[in-house]
Scaffold this motif. Structure first.
Motif, PDB file in Angstrom:
ATOM      1  N   PRO A 132       0.817  -1.222   0.000  1.00  0.00           N
ATOM      2  CA  PRO A 132       0.000   0.000   0.000  1.00  0.00           C
ATOM      3  C   PRO A 132       0.844   1.263   0.000  1.00  0.00           C
ATOM      4  CG  PRO A 132       0.111  -0.886   2.211  1.00  0.00           C
ATOM      5  CD  PRO A 132       0.892  -1.834   1.335  1.00  0.00           C
ATOM      6  N   GLY A 133       0.305   2.313  -0.572  1.00  0.00           N
ATOM      7  CA  GLY A 133       0.929   3.635  -0.529  1.00  0.00           C
ATOM      8  C   GLY A 133      -0.145   4.688  -0.657  1.00  0.00           C
ATOM      9  N   PRO A 134      -0.221   5.649   0.259  1.00  0.00           N
ATOM     10  CA  PRO A 134      -1.317   6.622   0.244  1.00  0.00           C
ATOM     11  C   PRO A 134      -1.230   7.593  -0.927  1.00  0.00           C
ATOM     12  CG  PRO A 134       0.332   7.276   1.835  1.00  0.00           C
ATOM     13  CD  PRO A 134       0.741   5.922   1.339  1.00  0.00           C
ATOM     14  N   ILE A 135      -2.367   8.111  -1.318  1.00  0.00           N
ATOM     15  CA  ILE A 135      -2.462   9.215  -2.268  1.00  0.00           C
ATOM     16  C   ILE A 135      -3.012  10.410  -1.500  1.00  0.00           C
ATOM     17  CG2 ILE A 135      -3.683  10.121  -4.284  1.00  0.00           C
ATOM     18  CD1 ILE A 135      -3.636   7.267  -5.423  1.00  0.00           C
ATOM     19  N   ARG A 136      -2.278  11.526  -1.555  1.00  0.00           N
ATOM     20  CA  ARG A 136      -2.681  12.734  -0.829  1.00  0.00           C
ATOM     21  C   ARG A 136      -2.807  13.877  -1.831  1.00  0.00           C
ATOM     22  NH1 ARG A 136      -2.176  11.655   4.585  1.00  0.00           N
ATOM     23  NH2 ARG A 136      -0.797   9.926   5.149  1.00  0.00           N
ATOM     24  N   ILE A 137      -3.997  14.405  -1.934  1.00  0.00           N
ATOM     25  CA  ILE A 137      -4.316  15.468  -2.880  1.00  0.00           C
ATOM     26  C   ILE A 137      -4.615  16.733  -2.079  1.00  0.00           C
ATOM     27  CG2 ILE A 137      -5.947  16.220  -4.662  1.00  0.00           C
ATOM     28  CD1 ILE A 137      -6.342  13.194  -5.295  1.00  0.00           C
ATOM     29  N   GLY A 138      -3.924  17.815  -2.410  1.00  0.00           N
ATOM     30  CA  GLY A 138      -4.059  19.052  -1.648  1.00  0.00           C
ATOM     31  C   GLY A 138      -5.346  19.805  -1.938  1.00  0.00           C
ATOM     32  N   ARG A 139      -5.352  21.077  -1.569  1.00  0.00           N
ATOM     33  CA  ARG A 139      -6.526  21.930  -1.740  1.00  0.00           C
ATOM     34  C   ARG A 139      -6.591  22.523  -3.139  1.00  0.00           C
ATOM     35  NH1 ARG A 139      -5.625  26.252   2.661  1.00  0.00           N
ATOM     36  NH2 ARG A 139      -3.461  25.807   2.121  1.00  0.00           N
ATOM     37  N   ARG A 140      -7.822  22.668  -3.627  1.00  0.00           N
ATOM     38  CA  ARG A 140      -8.100  23.318  -4.920  1.00  0.00           C
ATOM     39  C   ARG A 140      -7.293  22.687  -6.061  1.00  0.00           C
ATOM     40  NH1 ARG A 140     -10.746  28.367  -4.339  1.00  0.00           N
ATOM     41  NH2 ARG A 140     -12.051  28.179  -2.487  1.00  0.00           N
ATOM     42  N   VAL A 141      -7.129  21.393  -5.997  1.00  0.00           N
ATOM     43  CA  VAL A 141      -6.473  20.657  -7.084  1.00  0.00           C
ATOM     44  C   VAL A 141      -7.527  20.328  -8.140  1.00  0.00           C
ATOM     45  CG1 VAL A 141      -5.326  18.468  -7.678  1.00  0.00           C
ATOM     46  CG2 VAL A 141      -4.680  19.706  -5.596  1.00  0.00           C
ATOM     47  N   TRP A 142      -7.122  20.378  -9.411  1.00  0.00           N
ATOM     48  CA  TRP A 142      -8.006  19.999 -10.511  1.00  0.00           C
ATOM     49  C   TRP A 142      -7.366  18.816 -11.229  1.00  0.00           C
ATOM     50  CZ3 TRP A 142      -8.616  23.397 -15.515  1.00  0.00           C
ATOM     51  CH2 TRP A 142      -9.455  22.751 -16.420  1.00  0.00           C
ATOM     52  N   ILE A 143      -8.023  17.668 -11.153  1.00  0.00           N
ATOM     53  CA  ILE A 143      -7.547  16.467 -11.835  1.00  0.00           C
ATOM     54  C   ILE A 143      -8.471  16.213 -13.020  1.00  0.00           C
ATOM     55  CG2 ILE A 143      -7.121  13.991 -11.634  1.00  0.00           C
ATOM     56  CD1 ILE A 143      -6.413  14.397  -8.752  1.00  0.00           C
ATOM     57  N   GLY A 144      -7.904  16.248 -14.225  1.00  0.00           N
ATOM     58  CA  GLY A 144      -8.694  16.133 -15.441  1.00  0.00           C
ATOM     59  C   GLY A 144      -9.181  14.720 -15.708  1.00  0.00           C
TER      60      GLY A 144
END
Length: 206
Positions: A132-144
């Motif tokens: 396992p390895g975490p995914i951390r997405i910050g604030r106001r990120v836009w993933i297309g």
């Protein structure tokens, strides 16, 4: 029997999960519970409030204020997804969340995005072991649309991930990345950054 807290602690270590029948039985049982809930989410029309409430049952945490999701949505586990306020998840997304997924406030997740928090060991003899390895997405990120984010990746505040990218490494804050594998295309201008994030620590730090 393995508890949710024990499983999350195991996953947070970033080591191969033990070949322990209790651990795998817990993953399977939890996943089947989640599939029953996502079948309802995807199989009938629900009002936005009902969708948010059902998503909260999937994650085991109340859906935060301003949360929106457009079905269909699938996840492998469900109980290691953590969202801040005003997150939007568009249709067709797939979250493999055993390793943990954190999404910061105001982030936008496009159509058909895959967040994959599990790898397999490279050794042929141990190929079935999960890492396992975490995914951390910050604030106001836009993933297309049609982006894949792999295990262990951190995406900084205000970043943009272009449609179709495969993200294999950390993404700096306030950059645009794209391609396979994703690379920095450019940094956002000061005008583009503006004051949209306000103050405070990144939600990607989780």
């Amino acid at each position: 029997m393995t508890t949710l807290e024990e499983f999350r602690e195991l996953a947070a270590r970033g080591e191969a999960l033990p070949d322990d029948s209790e651990v795998h039985a817990f993953m399977i049982e939890t996943g089947e519970r989640t599939r029953r809930l996502t079948a309802r989410l995807n199989g009938e029309y629900l009002e936005p409030r009902e969708r948010a409430e059902l998503f909260g049952r999937i994650t085991g945490e109340p859906a935060p204020s301003g949360f929106r999701i457009f079905p269909p949505f699938t996840c492998d586990f469900g109980r290691n997804i953590h969202l801040a306020e005003n997150v939007f998840i568009n249709s067709g997304c797939r979250f493999q969340d055993q390793g943990g997924i954190w999404i910061g406030a105001g982030s936008l997740i496009g159509h058909n995005v895959v967040l994959a928090t599990l790898d397999h060991e490279l050794s042929v003899a141990r190929r079935g072991r999960l890492v396992p390895g975490p995914i951390r997405i910050g604030r106001r990120v836009w993933i297309g649309a049609n982006v894949t984010v792999l295990a262990g990746v951190r995406i900084g505040d205000g970043a943009v991930v272009a449609a179709g990218a495969v993200v294999t490494r950390d993404v700096p804050s306030f950059t645009i990345v794209g391609g396979v594998p994703a690379r920095v295309i450019r940094r956002l201008t000061e005008e583009e950054i503006g004051e949209g994030l306000g103050d405070g620590e990144s939600d990607a730090a989780g």
